[in-house]
Design an enzyme around this catalytic site. Structure first.
Site, mmCIF file in Angstrom:
data_model
loop_
_atom_site.group_PDB
_atom_site.id
_atom_site.type_symbol
_atom_site.label_atom_id
_atom_site.label_comp_id
_atom_site.label_asym_id
_atom_site.label_seq_id
_atom_site.Cartn_x
_atom_site.Cartn_y
_atom_site.Cartn_z
ATOM 1 N N GLN A 1 0.817 -1.215 0.000
ATOM 2 C CA GLN A 1 0.000 0.000 0.000
ATOM 3 C C GLN A 1 0.852 1.267 0.000
ATOM 4 O O GLN A 1 0.525 2.240 -0.689
ATOM 5 C CB GLN A 1 -0.950 0.002 1.202
ATOM 6 C CG GLN A 1 -1.921 1.178 1.211
ATOM 7 C CD GLN A 1 -3.115 0.911 2.092
ATOM 8 O OE1 GLN A 1 -3.920 0.031 1.825
ATOM 9 N NE2 GLN A 1 -3.245 1.682 3.168
ATOM 10 N N ASP B 1 7.748 -11.787 -0.173
ATOM 11 C CA ASP B 1 8.258 -12.862 -1.025
ATOM 12 C C ASP B 1 7.319 -14.058 -1.007
ATOM 13 O O ASP B 1 7.066 -14.694 -2.040
ATOM 14 C CB ASP B 1 9.645 -13.316 -0.540
ATOM 15 C CG ASP B 1 10.695 -12.223 -0.664
ATOM 16 O OD1 ASP B 1 10.493 -11.294 -1.461
ATOM 17 O OD2 ASP B 1 11.712 -12.303 0.054
ATOM 18 N N GLU C 1 3.872 1.623 -1.241
ATOM 19 C CA GLU C 1 4.446 1.761 -2.578
ATOM 20 C C GLU C 1 3.406 2.255 -3.577
ATOM 21 O O GLU C 1 3.699 3.092 -4.438
ATOM 22 C CB GLU C 1 5.025 0.416 -3.028
ATOM 23 C CG GLU C 1 6.249 -0.032 -2.232
ATOM 24 C CD GLU C 1 6.619 -1.479 -2.468
ATOM 25 O OE1 GLU C 1 7.793 -1.827 -2.251
ATOM 26 O OE2 GLU C 1 5.733 -2.274 -2.868
#
EC number: 2.7.1.167
Length: 476
Positions: free
Chosen positions: A192, A260, A194
């Site tokens: 969010q 990841d 970014e």
């Protein structure tokens, strides 16, 4: 649900790094400065960055390979050794610059300080690396570009274009404030913060949706997934309503590597034929497993399957579409499970409903409930009904331990839905005859059963409403 992520080949491309963890007890303050003194008694090395994405995929049982750039140094050698130990195929280019290392000092599972050893990869090295990756793309079904802004993906746009030409799906875990380099990708997954850095802040879901659509149009991407920490995830796809998935509550020890895990799980699921919404559901659970561990970690296929089974055991699933529900039903039937179907308004859930549904669930292994929409309830029951709106009725039903899947329907009868979903057992309560139940022909045609269950006299939503109205009239 028995998960399988082993049918597709996935390539991870991006910045790799060596994560080092030094841990020990901190029982005093240094006389030299007001900092704790940590007596190191454990030294652990793990795979980080794109290598951790590959490791997550391997833990999920996926066929995975990793392409990256490392230095000709001890850290690079350790990364290669760790990847070999996990059976991950590698395509490494070598640089004169050192391999990235991140050293974390911990005490009692708490991170005290992190020290980074890194240099941004030279553009010429990144361009040569991109050329090498482009040559191998045709071997894979999906590519995950894991960008940590260390230079490895400086030429990612050329690789995305090559994916599109080769018909290969491309997922991006982005970094930085220039998203134009990701244009044309299949899916981009910013968090969010970014997203706001690129698209601007928002105050509600409506603004978020508008900004998300604008970003998708400007980048010509197929899907945008925004991870929102404790608020869950938001998925945006063409010609579809936004899909908001709430996060699961759990103890959080360390969020390192959770992103990841999310991109790896979504990639593994999607590449193996699961819908994106299913993939999000799996990733949500996998991320919950990882943040409950310390340091860079993975969620194994066994852990994910077990957690998914627990989730489905305790709470049903409100299916967003009949297509997704049909896929879930077919997967269950392939495992030899018998699917039971029933339908109704279920307005003001009462004990008569619960007794009936408990009996219905015992007719097979999975229970599907089709719920009348608010408009269809009005047609059946009158303009003052339903008392409880559709979404709340479905959530209440899904919370029952005997219920597995819930889906709405707006037609006069659920016959078309029954014929589409193809359950094994069709049940109805009351004084019906089997041949009077909508959809019986489709079930019989497949060799299924149609059953009439007990009618629990004295339980009725209509009578409950009438008693409430009478009570209100008597109140002075």
């Amino acid at each position: 649900m028995k998960l399988n992520f082993s049918d597709a080949k996935i390539l991870v491309v991006g910045d790799v790094m060596l994560d080092q963890y030094w841990s020990g007890s901190a029982q005093r303050i240094s006389p030299e400065a007001p900092v704790p003194v940590v007596k190191i008694n454990n030294d652990e090395t793990r795979l980080g960055g794109a290598a951790n994405v590959a490791l997550n995929l391997k833990a999920l049982g996926a066929h995975v390979a990793l392409a990256s750039v490392i230095g000709k140094d001890d850290a690079g050698s350790q990364i290669q050794t760790l990847l070999q130990q996990h059976g991950i195929q590698t395509y490494f280019s070598f640089s004169s610059q050192p391999t990235i290392r991140k050293l974390r000092i911990l005490s009692r599972h708490q991170q005290l300080i992190r020290m980074d050893f890194e240099e941004t990869l030279a553009l010429s090295s990144a361009q040569s690396f991109a050329e090498a990756v482009i040559k191998m793309l045709g071997q894979f079904d999906l590519v995950i570009f894991s960008d940590y802004a260390k230079g490895c993906l400086a030429d990612v746009q050329r690789m995305i274009q090559a994916c599109n030409l080769a018909g290969v799906t491309s997922f991006i875990d982005p970094k930085g404030d220039c998203y134009q380099k990701y244009a044309g990708a299949t899916l981009i997954k910013p968090n969010q913060a970014e997203f706001c850095q690129i698209a601007g802040a928002f105050s509600d879901d409506e603004q978020l949706s508008a900004k998300a659509r604008n970003l998708m149009d400007s980048l010509n991407i197929s899907h945008l997934l925004i991870t929102r920490s404790e608020e869950g995830m938001a998925l945006f796809s063409p010609q579809q309503e936004p899909y908001f998935l709430a996060t699961q509550a759990q103890d959080v020890y360390d969020v390192t590597g959770a992103g990841d895990t999310v991109i790896a799980t979504i990639g593994a699921a999607y590449a193996n034929g699961y819908s994106l919404k299913d993939a999000l559901h799996f990733a949500n659970i996998a991320a919950g497993i990882v943040v409950a561990k310390v340091g860079t970690a993975t969620a194994s296929l066994v852990e994910l399957s077990d957690k998914l089974q627990q989730t489905q055991r305790h709470q049903g699933y409100v299916a967003p579409s009949k297509e997704e529900l049909r896929q879930l039903i077919q997967q269950a039937q392939q495992q030899g499970q018998k699917i039971v179907f029933t339908n109704g308004c279920f307005d003001i859930l009462h004990s008569g409903h619960v007794r009936y549904l408990d009996e219905a669930a015992k007719q097979g292994d999975k229970l599907v409930i089709a719920v009348n929409t608010d408009e269809s309830v009005q047609i059946l029951k009158g303009p003052t009904r339903p008392i409880i709106p559709l979404q709340s009725r479905m959530e209440l039903l899904a919370s029952l331990s005997c219920v597995d899947w819930v889906i709405p329907f707006s037609e006069e009868t659920p016959r078309d839905l029954i014929c589409y979903l193809q359950p094994d057992v069709l049940v109805k309560g009351g004084d019906y005859q089997p041949h009077e139940i909508a959809g019986c022909d489709c079930v019989w045609e497949r060799g299924g059963e149609v059953k009439i269950l007990s009618f629990w006299d004295g339980f009725s939503t209509t009578k409950i409403v009438e008693r409430i109205q009478a009570s209100l009239q008597e109140t002075p």
